[in-house]
Structures are given as structure tokens and as C-alpha cells.
Design a protein around this motif. Structure first.
Motif, PDB file in Angstrom:
ATOM      1  N   ALA A 262       1.713  -4.377  25.063  1.00  0.00           N
ATOM      2  CA  ALA A 262       1.479  -3.043  24.491  1.00  0.00           C
ATOM      3  C   ALA A 262       2.691  -2.591  23.680  1.00  0.00           C
ATOM      4  O   ALA A 262       2.548  -2.009  22.598  1.00  0.00           O
ATOM      5  N   GLN A 263       3.883  -2.896  24.182  1.00  0.00           N
ATOM      6  CA  GLN A 263       5.094  -2.517  23.450  1.00  0.00           C
ATOM      7  C   GLN A 263       5.218  -3.304  22.149  1.00  0.00           C
ATOM      8  O   GLN A 263       5.611  -2.755  21.118  1.00  0.00           O
ATOM      9  N   THR A 264       4.854  -4.583  22.168  1.00  0.00           N
ATOM     10  CA  THR A 264       4.871  -5.394  20.943  1.00  0.00           C
ATOM     11  C   THR A 264       3.909  -4.808  19.918  1.00  0.00           C
ATOM     12  O   THR A 264       4.218  -4.741  18.722  1.00  0.00           O
ATOM     13  N   MET A 265       2.756  -4.364  20.390  1.00  0.00           N
ATOM     14  CA  MET A 265       1.788  -3.743  19.495  1.00  0.00           C
ATOM     15  C   MET A 265       2.385  -2.463  18.890  1.00  0.00           C
ATOM     16  O   MET A 265       2.322  -2.260  17.676  1.00  0.00           O
ATOM     17  N   LEU A 266       2.978  -1.623  19.733  1.00  0.00           N
ATOM     18  CA  LEU A 266       3.591  -0.388  19.239  1.00  0.00           C
ATOM     19  C   LEU A 266       4.701  -0.683  18.230  1.00  0.00           C
ATOM     20  O   LEU A 266       4.793  -0.021  17.196  1.00  0.00           O
ATOM     21  N   ASP A 267       5.507  -1.677  18.529  1.00  0.00           N
ATOM     22  CA  ASP A 267       6.630  -2.020  17.650  1.00  0.00           C
ATOM     23  C   ASP A 267       6.159  -2.561  16.301  1.00  0.00           C
ATOM     24  O   ASP A 267       6.858  -2.409  15.297  1.00  0.00           O
ATOM     25  N   GLY A 268       4.983  -3.189  16.267  1.00  0.00           N
ATOM     26  CA  GLY A 268       4.487  -3.798  15.035  1.00  0.00           C
ATOM     27  C   GLY A 268       3.579  -2.912  14.217  1.00  0.00           C
ATOM     28  O   GLY A 268       3.142  -3.298  13.134  1.00  0.00           O
ATOM     29  N   LEU A 269       3.290  -1.720  14.712  1.00  0.00           N
ATOM     30  CA  LEU A 269       2.384  -0.813  13.999  1.00  0.00           C
ATOM     31  C   LEU A 269       3.098  -0.145  12.834  1.00  0.00           C
ATOM     32  O   LEU A 269       4.115   0.526  13.025  1.00  0.00           O
ATOM     33  N   GLU A 270       2.554  -0.351  11.652  1.00  0.00           N
ATOM     34  CA  GLU A 270       3.086   0.335  10.482  1.00  0.00           C
ATOM     35  C   GLU A 270       1.972   0.492   9.455  1.00  0.00           C
ATOM     36  O   GLU A 270       1.036  -0.299   9.402  1.00  0.00           O
ATOM     37  N   THR A 271       2.088   1.552   8.686  1.00  0.00           N
ATOM     38  CA  THR A 271       1.111   1.817   7.637  1.00  0.00           C
ATOM     39  C   THR A 271       1.299   0.812   6.508  1.00  0.00           C
ATOM     40  O   THR A 271       2.424   0.451   6.166  1.00  0.00           O
ATOM     41  N   GLY A 272       0.190   0.364   5.962  1.00  0.00           N
ATOM     42  CA  GLY A 272       0.242  -0.579   4.848  1.00  0.00           C
ATOM     43  C   GLY A 272       0.228  -2.015   5.341  1.00  0.00           C
ATOM     44  O   GLY A 272      -0.252  -2.317   6.434  1.00  0.00           O
ATOM     45  N   HIS A 273       0.785  -2.883   4.539  1.00  0.00           N
ATOM     46  CA  HIS A 273       0.790  -4.320   4.818  1.00  0.00           C
ATOM     47  C   HIS A 273       1.704  -4.626   5.999  1.00  0.00           C
ATOM     48  O   HIS A 273       2.836  -4.170   6.055  1.00  0.00           O
ATOM     49  N   ALA A 274       1.195  -5.399   6.952  1.00  0.00           N
ATOM     50  CA  ALA A 274       1.994  -5.801   8.110  1.00  0.00           C
ATOM     51  C   ALA A 274       1.796  -7.289   8.351  1.00  0.00           C
ATOM     52  O   ALA A 274       0.686  -7.803   8.223  1.00  0.00           O
ATOM     53  N   GLU A 275       2.878  -7.960   8.659  1.00  0.00           N
ATOM     54  CA  GLU A 275       2.837  -9.388   8.996  1.00  0.00           C
ATOM     55  C   GLU A 275       3.300  -9.549  10.437  1.00  0.00           C
ATOM     56  O   GLU A 275       4.309  -8.969  10.840  1.00  0.00           O
ATOM     57  N   LEU A 276       2.541 -10.327  11.175  1.00  0.00           N
ATOM     58  CA  LEU A 276       2.891 -10.616  12.568  1.00  0.00           C
ATOM     59  C   LEU A 276       3.139 -12.107  12.724  1.00  0.00           C
ATOM     60  O   LEU A 276       2.392 -12.919  12.180  1.00  0.00           O
ATOM     61  N   THR A 277       4.160 -12.450  13.483  1.00  0.00           N
ATOM     62  CA  THR A 277       4.389 -13.856  13.801  1.00  0.00           C
ATOM     63  C   THR A 277       3.285 -14.318  14.747  1.00  0.00           C
ATOM     64  O   THR A 277       2.538 -13.494  15.298  1.00  0.00           O
ATOM     65  N   LEU A 278       3.207 -15.597  14.971  1.00  0.00           N
ATOM     66  CA  LEU A 278       2.218 -16.135  15.903  1.00  0.00           C
ATOM     67  C   LEU A 278       2.389 -15.512  17.288  1.00  0.00           C
ATOM     68  O   LEU A 278       1.413 -15.093  17.919  1.00  0.00           O
ATOM     69  N   GLU A 279       3.614 -15.417  17.752  1.00  0.00           N
ATOM     70  CA  GLU A 279       3.884 -14.835  19.074  1.00  0.00           C
ATOM     71  C   GLU A 279       3.464 -13.360  19.123  1.00  0.00           C
ATOM     72  O   GLU A 279       2.841 -12.907  20.087  1.00  0.00           O
ATOM     73  N   GLN A 280       3.803 -12.600  18.083  1.00  0.00           N
ATOM     74  CA  GLN A 280       3.405 -11.194  18.029  1.00  0.00           C
ATOM     75  C   GLN A 280       1.884 -11.056  17.971  1.00  0.00           C
ATOM     76  O   GLN A 280       1.312 -10.194  18.630  1.00  0.00           O
ATOM     77  N   ALA A 281       1.233 -11.912  17.182  1.00  0.00           N
ATOM     78  CA  ALA A 281      -0.225 -11.848  17.050  1.00  0.00           C
ATOM     79  C   ALA A 281      -0.911 -12.126  18.387  1.00  0.00           C
ATOM     80  O   ALA A 281      -1.902 -11.469  18.731  1.00  0.00           O
ATOM     81  N   ARG A 282      -0.390 -13.057  19.132  1.00  0.00           N
ATOM     82  CA  ARG A 282      -0.967 -13.340  20.459  1.00  0.00           C
ATOM     83  C   ARG A 282      -0.781 -12.141  21.398  1.00  0.00           C
ATOM     84  O   ARG A 282      -1.674 -11.812  22.173  1.00  0.00           O
ATOM     85  N   ALA A 283       0.382 -11.493  21.321  1.00  0.00           N
ATOM     86  CA  ALA A 283       0.614 -10.297  22.134  1.00  0.00           C
ATOM     87  C   ALA A 283      -0.344  -9.182  21.709  1.00  0.00           C
ATOM     88  O   ALA A 283      -0.899  -8.471  22.558  1.00  0.00           O
ATOM     89  N   TRP A 284      -0.568  -9.035  20.409  1.00  0.00           N
ATOM     90  CA  TRP A 284      -1.523  -8.043  19.911  1.00  0.00           C
ATOM     91  C   TRP A 284      -2.929  -8.346  20.429  1.00  0.00           C
ATOM     92  O   TRP A 284      -3.664  -7.435  20.779  1.00  0.00           O
TER      93      TRP A 284
END
Length: 174
Positions: A96-118
């Protein structure tokens, strides 16, 4: 509205969110983070080091859904819960914290590890919302025939959108 997730570079994923979507996702992830409190351990130093916690099944139906019993036998289930729930709670909170940390308006890129956490965090958000709304497998069909005046309509549309996001994320990863 977001077009969901698509494959990015080096195994990651990309997406675009508008301000309203970021606000909704931030609120839902924060709620999940608040709901899933850190795991408790006993006073024993070994129990703390190993993450051994209480064995009681949660009374809250949402927490019971997030941390289901592993066995039908109550004693076996309690023993399993005692050794695993603290670590499971830590993992859900980290996602949940990874999701909160990666939330931004507009274009967002997530690493494989972040995407799995999302993906895991979206699943938890959907479980929380779905349990509170008593969503069944027929929810999508129910929504298709529902009047926009129905008080459940906005929240079922939200649930459907979260399902769509999770589906596009799964497809982007595989």
C-alpha cells in the motif's frame, strides 16, 4: 479516465492518471494502510525477532477477508496465523505504501517490483471495498442493468474501475 497500464521498459509498466484518479487511489490505499495495522508480537524477544503474533481470527469481516483462515480446523488455523500474520501485515502495508509513493498525476512509470506491489495493493483495495459492499460475482452484470440513480451505482463503478486497472496491470506484466 485512465487507459490502465501498459508494458513499459525493462519489464516495468506505464500509466497515466488524472488528478481525480490519483485522489481516489490515494484515499483507498491510505484507508487500507490504516485498516491493516502493523502486526503485533509477544513480549518474548524470540517471538519479536521471528514475527510470531496473536492467533485470533479478526472480528472485522474485511480483515478476515484479507487474512483468511488457512485451515478449516480452528487450532491448525490459529497456529498458522500465529506464525504468518505479522509478516503478511507488513507485506500488505509495504505494498500500500509503494502504491501511495508511486501515485502521481500524468505519466507514471513503475519498475517490475513496484508494479507487482501495485498489483497486490490493488487486490487488497478491491477486497476491502468488495467486502464492505458485499460484492458478488454478479456485480458486473448488476452494474450493467443498474440505474445511475441507484445509490450503489457510483461505488460499483469505482469497484469496476479498480477491477479494470488490476486486469490491465496483470496483462502488462504478463
Amino acid at each position: 479516465m485512465s487507459s490502465g497500464f501498459s508494458r513499459g521498459r525493462e519489464g516495468g509498466v506505464v500509466t497515466n492518471f488524472d488528478d481525480a484518479e490519483v485522489s481516489i487511489l490515494r484515499s483507498l490505499a491510505s484507508h487500507t494502510l490504516d485498516l491493516v495495522e502493523p502486526g503485533e508480537t509477544g513480549d518474548d524477544p524470540l517471538e519479536r525477532a521471528l514475527g510470531i503474533g496473536p492467533a485470533e481470527k479478526p472480528d472485522d469481516p474485511v480483515l478476515a477477508r484479507l487474512f483468511p483462515s488457512a485451515y478449516e480446523d480452528a487450532e491448525q488455523s490459529a497456529d498458522f496465523r500465529r506464525y504468518t500474520e505479522t509478516t503478511l501485515r507488513e507485506g500488505k502495508r509495504a505494498d500500500a505504501q509503494t502504491m501511495l509513493d508511486g501515485l502521481e498525476t500524468g505519466h507514471a512509470e513503475l519498475t517490475l517490483e513496484q508494479a507487482r506491489a501495485w498489483m497486490r495493493a490493488l487486490n487488497d483495495v478491491r477486497l476491502v471495498l468488495g467486502t464492505r459492499l458485499e460484492v458478488t460475482e454478479e456485480a458486473h452484470n448488476e452494474l450493467a442493468g443498474m440505474s445511475e440513480d441507484d445509490p450503489r451505482y457510483p461505488v460499483l463503478v469505482l469497484y469496476d474501475w479498480l477491477t479494470y486497472l488490476q486486469e490491465t496491470l496483470v496483462h502488462a506484466l504478463w
